[in-house]
Design an enzyme around this catalytic site. Structure first.
Site, PDB file in Angstrom:
ATOM      1  N   ARG A  26      -5.178   1.281   1.310  1.00 49.00           N
ATOM      2  CA  ARG A  26      -5.099   0.533   1.745  1.00 49.00           C
ATOM      3  C   ARG A  26      -3.320   0.118   3.033  1.00 49.00           C
ATOM      4  NH1 ARG A  26      -6.042  -3.588  -2.933  1.00 49.00           N
ATOM      5  NH2 ARG A  26      -6.175  -5.052  -1.214  1.00 49.00           N
ATOM      6  N   ARG A  80      -6.157  -8.742  10.794  1.00 51.89           N
ATOM      7  CA  ARG A  80      -5.775  -7.546  10.117  1.00 51.89           C
ATOM      8  C   ARG A  80      -5.655  -6.190  11.124  1.00 51.89           C
ATOM      9  NH1 ARG A  80      -7.355  -8.996   4.739  1.00 51.89           N
ATOM     10  NH2 ARG A  80      -5.979  -7.217   2.698  1.00 51.89           N
ATOM     11  N   ARG A 113      -8.949  -6.654 -10.206  1.00 50.59           N
ATOM     12  CA  ARG A 113      -9.900  -6.022  -9.053  1.00 50.59           C
ATOM     13  C   ARG A 113     -10.116  -4.618  -8.869  1.00 50.59           C
ATOM     14  NH1 ARG A 113      -7.559  -8.926  -4.310  1.00 50.59           N
ATOM     15  NH2 ARG A 113      -8.294  -7.005  -3.126  1.00 50.59           N
ATOM     16  N   ARG A 164      -1.540  -6.646 -11.244  1.00 44.49           N
ATOM     17  CA  ARG A 164      -1.910  -8.027 -10.325  1.00 44.49           C
ATOM     18  C   ARG A 164      -3.158  -8.350 -10.892  1.00 44.49           C
ATOM     19  NH1 ARG A 164      -2.488  -8.855  -4.442  1.00 44.49           N
ATOM     20  NH2 ARG A 164      -3.916  -7.498  -4.300  1.00 44.49           N
TER      21      ARG A 164
HETATM   22  P1  ADP Z   1      -4.553  -8.435  -0.011  1.00 43.07           P
HETATM   23  O1  ADP Z   1      -4.788  -9.666  -0.831  1.00 43.07           O
HETATM   24  O2  ADP Z   1      -4.719  -7.466  -1.026  1.00 43.07           O
HETATM   25  O3  ADP Z   1      -4.473  -8.148   1.048  1.00 43.07           O
HETATM   26  P2  ADP Z   1      -7.792  -8.512   0.701  1.00 43.07           P
HETATM   27  O4  ADP Z   1      -8.505  -9.817  -1.002  1.00 43.07           O
HETATM   28  O5  ADP Z   1      -7.152  -9.586   1.451  1.00 43.07           O
HETATM   29  O6  ADP Z   1      -6.892  -8.039  -0.494  1.00 43.07           O
HETATM   30  O7  ADP Z   1      -9.223  -8.104   1.026  1.00 43.07           O
HETATM   31  C1  ADP Z   1      -9.721  -6.705   0.629  1.00 43.07           C
HETATM   32  C2  ADP Z   1     -10.494  -6.125   1.133  1.00 43.07           C
HETATM   33  O8  ADP Z   1     -10.977  -7.008   2.021  1.00 43.07           O
HETATM   34  C3  ADP Z   1      -9.554  -5.187   2.222  1.00 43.07           C
HETATM   35  O9  ADP Z   1      -9.425  -4.248   1.930  1.00 43.07           O
HETATM   36  C4  ADP Z   1     -11.002  -5.209   3.031  1.00 43.07           C
HETATM   37  O10 ADP Z   1     -11.416  -3.985   2.749  1.00 43.07           O
HETATM   38  C5  ADP Z   1     -11.329  -6.259   3.257  1.00 43.07           C
HETATM   39  N1  ADP Z   1     -11.494  -7.592   4.545  1.00 43.07           N
HETATM   40  C6  ADP Z   1     -10.231  -8.774   4.072  1.00 43.07           C
HETATM   41  N2  ADP Z   1      -9.663  -9.140   5.165  1.00 43.07           N
HETATM   42  C7  ADP Z   1     -10.341  -8.521   6.319  1.00 43.07           C
HETATM   43  C8  ADP Z   1     -10.249  -8.489   7.742  1.00 43.07           C
HETATM   44  N3  ADP Z   1      -9.403  -9.666   8.672  1.00 43.07           N
HETATM   45  N4  ADP Z   1      -9.968  -7.831   8.619  1.00 43.07           N
HETATM   46  C9  ADP Z   1     -11.573  -6.482   7.635  1.00 43.07           C
HETATM   47  N5  ADP Z   1     -11.511  -6.312   6.856  1.00 43.07           N
HETATM   48  C10 ADP Z   1     -10.690  -7.251   5.475  1.00 43.07           C
END
Ligand code: ADP
Ligand code: ZN
Length: 211
Positions: A166, A88, A155, A122
């Site tokens: 986000r 990310r 969530r 969602r």
């Molecule tokens: P979505 O599916 O909506 O993109 P995720 O479930 O993947 O959300 O992620 C939820 C949260 O987990 C993020 O907002 C962040 O706080 C944390 N997170 C997930 N993956 C990462 C990553 N690669 N680096 C940093 N934080 C992460």
């Protein structure tokens, strides 16, 4: 095959990752799910990430990089995997390049307004992490998980203010990762469609995998 899925929160990464994983017989590694599991198990790492996740901030690079690196060493990942939610940031992408050879990076493109609309509907199953949508992907019985019968919840980080945060972080931190993979000739981009199956078709075409 080792595939990275990129896209804004709510773009449908998790759903498409699951379909690809099923088709290819390899696991999906979702960092969001790894972090939520750590929180539920009440580990020290879980306590550290809770505040960041609830506010929609990213957790620190070093922490997530270590978590992913360890997970990818496990037996089930040796034939390949789909990475959902990682990398990310540019630093994460560079770190991943140091311990894995990625075959393709798939970006699912969805505009901000559409994302905000989608996030409101969602729902997630806290027991098995399957995601649903009240309109576009509802469970057979309202509020109940098809797979395990768990009660679906919204969530905590899917509220409007947190979603906006986000999205902002996505544009600032994650979009440069697309450029990183484009320069390596690994980027495939598809526009997310209203109907899930239409997106799936484009995803498989872009990766040249038969459905
Ligand atoms: P979505 O599916 O909506 O993109 P995720 O479930 O993947 O959300 O992620 C939820 C949260 O987990 C993020 O907002 C962040 O706080 C944390 N997170 C997930 N993956 C990462 C990553 N690669 N680096 C940093 N934080 C992460
Ligand atoms: Zn379930």
């Amino acid at each position: 095959m080792k595939i990275v899925i990129l896209g804004a929160p709510g773009a449908g990464k998790g759903t498409q990752a699951g379909l690809l994983a099923g088709r290819l017989g390899i696991p999906t590694i979702s960092t969001g799910n790894l972090l939520r599991a750590a929180m539920q198990q009440g580990t020290e790492l879980g306590a550290q990430v809770k505040d960041a996740m609830d506010a929609g901030r990213l957790v620190p690079d070093e922490m997530i990089i270590q978590l992913v690196r360890r997970r990818l060493e496990e037996e089930d990942c040796q034939a390949g995997y789909i990475l959902d939610g990682f990398p990310r940031t540019l630093a994460q992408a560079q770190a991943l390049g140091g311990f894995a050879q990625i075959d393709a990076a798939l970006s699912i493109e969805v505009g901000d307004e559409e994302i905000e609309r989608r996030m409101e509907g969602r729902r997630i199953c806290p027991a098995c992490q399957t995601t649903y949508h009240t309109e576009s992907n509802p469970p057979k019985k309202e509020g109940v998980c098809d797979k395990c019968g768990g009660l679906l919840v919204t969530r905590r980080d899917d509220t409007r203010a947190v979603v906006e945060n986000r999205l902002h972080i996505y544009h600032e931190e994650t979009e440069p990762v697309k450029e990183y993979y484009r320069r390596q000739g690994l980027l495939a981009a598809v526009r997310g469609q209203d109907k899930l199956a239409d997106t799936t078709q484009r995803v498989f075409e872009a990766l040249r995998i038969s459905l």
